[in-house]
Write an enzyme that holds these catalytic residues in place. Sequence first.
Site, PDB file in Angstrom:
ATOM      1  N   SER A 108      15.052  19.315  93.907  1.00 19.36           N
ATOM      2  CA  SER A 108      15.641  18.004  94.166  1.00 19.36           C
ATOM      3  C   SER A 108      16.030  17.282  92.876  1.00 19.36           C
ATOM      4  CB  SER A 108      14.671  17.181  95.015  1.00 19.36           C
ATOM      5  OG  SER A 108      15.251  15.988  95.456  1.00 19.36           O
ATOM      6  N   ASP A 251      20.356  15.248  99.042  1.00 21.84           N
ATOM      7  CA  ASP A 251      19.797  14.660 100.259  1.00 21.84           C
ATOM      8  C   ASP A 251      19.568  13.158 100.120  1.00 21.84           C
ATOM      9  OD1 ASP A 251      17.599  14.702  98.574  1.00 21.84           O
ATOM     10  OD2 ASP A 251      16.228  15.603 100.032  1.00 21.84           O
TER      11      ASP A 251
END
Length: 452
Positions: A108, A251
């Site tokens: 991430s 995301d």
Amino acid sequence: MARRYFGTDGIRGKVGDPPITPDFVLRLGYAAGKVLAGADTWAKTGSRPTVLIGKDTRVSGYMLEAALESGFSAAGVDVMLAGPMPTPGVAYLTRALRLAAGVVISASHNPYYDNGIKFFSADGNKLPDEVESQIEEQLDKPLECAPSERLGKARRLDDAAGRYIEFCKGTFPQAFDLRGMKLVVDCAHGAAYDVAPHVFHELGADVITIGVSPNGFNINDGVGATAPDALVRAVRANKADLGVALDGDADRLQIVDANGRLYNGDELLYVLVQDRIATQGKVDGAVGTLMTNMAVEVALKNKGVQFVRAAVGDRYVLEKLREHGWELGAEGSGHILSLDRHSTGDGIVSALLVLAAMQRSGRSLEQLLEGVTLFPQKLINVRMQPGADWKGNDAIRRAINEAEGALDGSGRVLIRASGTEPVLRVMVEAAHEKDAVHHAERIATVVKQATS
């Protein structure tokens, strides 16, 4: 039973250090494959399950992808390879292609030298805790390769990016387009470097890109949602109308307006709830986290919208949304959930939802947030030794009690351990910034002394 490997967002760590090693990841693929193959859906039919593997742009992704593929094949599971693909893209394709599971290789927002593995179920949701526990149990068992005639096969998924681009565009109202809008898109040199610019361009925007030249080592390095100064500079330099910054696996997002003002997930949640009220007449409730700014909670309640706080982590926001039957939730970090559009947080889709809200209302983000003034928050990350007993420490408890007494209901103190890093997060929210800074720094000093 406590899980040994899975955290709030899969398994994550420094590449080369356990558990992010090729031998462990091979065994992880095998263990996950055995759990999937034993699930009722596949065990009853005797069919061979198929999983989709996507990744971000870290150089270690090649190594970990090969290890996962080998493990799944040894367990008798077929593999489809999507290549670089945003996390929400893997979730969507897993569901759309009726696959057994999706796997994302990404850390991430972390630096390139970290990486991680997270799983999605057949319906595009993150795996339940109990399934992750089953995988951990399987990891303790010996790896017994399937017979040659039952080994899994692997192949590339053609046009994975194109399929996901069309999905994203389909979440934007048919009546609207982005013609006439100059938009800066920062892809963090990450998984969305190719797909995100196409989405906004094909909807008509004049797109200026930054963070779209990954080299395996520059993901999140001075760009993206965790380093929004680059986006602010680009928006101002190009006289753009708006800027969108995604993180390494796309995301989550941050948005910047033409004046260089940054909008976080708390504020964007309020904008989306307002839009739903305008279009649907009513929103029963929304979900934030323990970190959500109090000002947003108050503003939503003033509009008759119930607000519930979940533990930090988008999976816990999702659990609360399902528990209450609601659609909208967010974290201040920029994870936004809109369950009528997607099963997981999606930075590109969230940006389109905000743009649609602006077009429907004919108002800017600043205008849509009139009357909502965020309380100052001070967040300090304190590194600590794994397993340090900070909860039972008297000095830390006294420091928290003293801060809460001084704030006297006009603010909050929150201390929590990160689910992805060996740090303790100290957050203080107060009506005045100087109070938030003072109390956060004082507590952080005590925490450092107590856990070092």
